[in-house]
Design an enzyme around this catalytic site. Structure first.
Site, short mmCIF file in Angstrom:
data_model
loop_
_atom_site.label_atom_id
_atom_site.label_comp_id
_atom_site.label_asym_id
_atom_site.label_seq_id
_atom_site.Cartn_x
_atom_site.Cartn_y
_atom_site.Cartn_z
N ASP A 27 38.84 16.01 10.46
CA ASP A 27 39.80 16.04 9.34
C ASP A 27 40.94 15.05 9.59
OD1 ASP A 27 38.22 18.15 8.43
OD2 ASP A 27 39.49 19.63 9.44
N THR A 69 31.07 9.02 11.45
CA THR A 69 31.74 9.28 12.72
C THR A 69 30.68 9.71 13.73
OG1 THR A 69 32.23 11.57 12.09
CG2 THR A 69 33.92 9.91 11.62
#
Ligand code: RIB
Length: 305
Positions: free
Chosen positions: A256, A222
Site C-alpha cells: 500500500d 512489485t
C-alpha cells in the site's frame, strides 16, 4: 485537519480496517491451533494505508471510505487526521468498521483475513456525492476491498480527468472499463497470476507486457525483495526497478505504501520508472517497522535508492 480546497494531490477511494494483529512462530495449517503474541490493534485497510502513506511523504491527500459508528471507526479517523489526511469524504455508519485478522511470522510475512463490514457499504452513490473531489484530484487511487461497482463508478465520475491508479487487491476480476483507465495497474506476482491466468509469461517483464495487453495504459509488478518491473503502453518501455536492501520485520501494508508513493510521484510528473524507484524506497522503509500505517516513513526517513 480538513481543507476546503478540492485540489488534492491524491484522493484514495478504498477500505479502512482495524488490523487485529498476532505475531506467531509459524502460521497454522488447516485444522491446527497455534499460540501467538498479545493482540495488537492498528489502523489499517488498503485505502486508509495508502492515504496515510502519501500524506506522510508530503502529499495533500483525502480519503473516500466508510467506517462504522464505533470505537474502531474512531481509531481509524483519528489516525487519518493525525497523518494530515482529509476525512471530509469519509462516511460513517450502516455496519461495523471493517476488521482485518492478521498473523505475522518471524520472517515478517503475513496472512490476512478481512471482514469487510462498512467497507461493503461504500456505494457508487457515495462516489457520486464526492464527485467534486473525485474530478479535481491530480490522482485517484483505488483497491478492491470495496465493491467493484464503487470502483467502476469512480472511473465513470472521473471521466478521464487526471490519473487513475488501481491495485486490484484482494485479487479478483477487474472490469474492462476499469482496466482501460489504469495508469498504472499495480499488482504483485499473485495478483498478476490471477489476472493473467494461464496466459502468464515466463518472466516478470513478459508478464508486465501480457498485463498491458489486457488494456491498462501502464503496469507495475512489485516483486517483493526483488524490486519491481514497469511497463509503459505509450512507449513500450519495460524497466526493471532495483530492490532496496533492508531487513524485513513486518511486510504488512508495504504494498500500500509503494502504491501510494508511486501514485503521488506520478501526479507530480515523474516518469514511471522514476516514480517506481522512489516507491521502492518507501516500500522498503515500511517493512523495517511493525504494523502498516505506523511503519510508513516521512521523506526524510527514506533509505538511499
Ligand atoms: O495491505 C495491508 C492491509 O490489508 C491491512 O492493513 C489490512 O487491513 C488489509 O486490508
Amino acid at each position: 485537519m480538513d481543507r476546503n480546497d478540492d485540489r488534492y494531490d491524491l484522493l484514495v477511494v478504498g477500505s479502512a480496517n482495524a488490523d487485529l494483529v498476532v505475531e506467531v512462530e509459524r502460521r497454522p495449517g488447516p485444522g491446527e491451533t497455534v499460540s501467538g503474541s498479545d493482540l495488537a490493534v492498528h489502523p489499517g485497510g488498503k485505502g486508509g494505508n495508502q492515504a496515510v502513506a502519501a500524506a506522510r511523504l508530503g502529499a495533500r491527500t483525502a480519503l473516500l471510505a466508510r467506517v462504522g459508528d464505533d470505537a474502531h471507526g474512531r481509531l481509524l479517523l483519528d489516525a487519518q487526521r493525525a497523518a494530515g489526511v482529509s476525512v471530509e469524504a469519509v462516511r460513517t455508519g450502516g455496519a461495523p468498521t471493517g476488521v482485518a485478522l492478521i498473523t505475522v511470522d518471524p520472517s515478517g510475512d503475513n496472512s490476512i483475513v478481512v471482514s469487510p463490514g462498512a467497507n461493503a457499504l461504500l456505494t457508487p452513490a457515495d462516489v457520486r456525492a464526492a464527485a467534486r473531489l473525485v474530478r479535481a484530484a491530480a490522482v485517484v487511487s483505488a483497491q478492491l476491498e470495496i465493491p467493484v461497482a464503487t470502483v467502476v463508478e469512480t472511473v465513470r465520475v472521473r471521466d478521464g480527468a487526471g490519473r487513475f491508479v488501481l491495485n486490484p487487491s484482494p485479487a479478483g476480476p477487474v472490469p474492462t472499463e476499469v482496466l482501460a483507465a489504469c495508469d498504472p495497474l499495480v499488482v504483485n506476482e499473485h495478483e498478476a497470476r490471477v489476472l493473467l491466468g494461464h496466459g502468464a509469461g515466463d518472466s516478470p517483464g513478459e508478464r508486465a507486457l501480457a498485463l498491458l495487453a489486457l488494456g491498462p495504459r501502464s503496469v507495475v509488478i512489485t516483486l517483493g525483495a526483488a524490486g519491481a518491473v514497469t511497463a509503459d503502453g505509450r512507449t513500450g518501455v519495460v524497466a526493471r526497478i532495483a530492490a532496496v536492501p533492508v531487513t524485513a520485520v513486518d511486510t504488512t501494508g508495504a504494498g500500500d505504501a509503494f502504491t501510494a508513493a508511486l501514485a503521488w510521484r506520478l501526479g507530480r510528473g515523474d516518469e514511471l520508472p522514476t516514480a517506481a524507484g522512489y516507491a521502492a524506497r518507501v516500500g522498503a522503509a515500511a517493512v523495517t517497522r511493525k504494523g502498516a500505517q505506523e511503519s510508513y516513513p516521512t521523506a526524510a526517513e527514506l533509505p538511499p535508492g
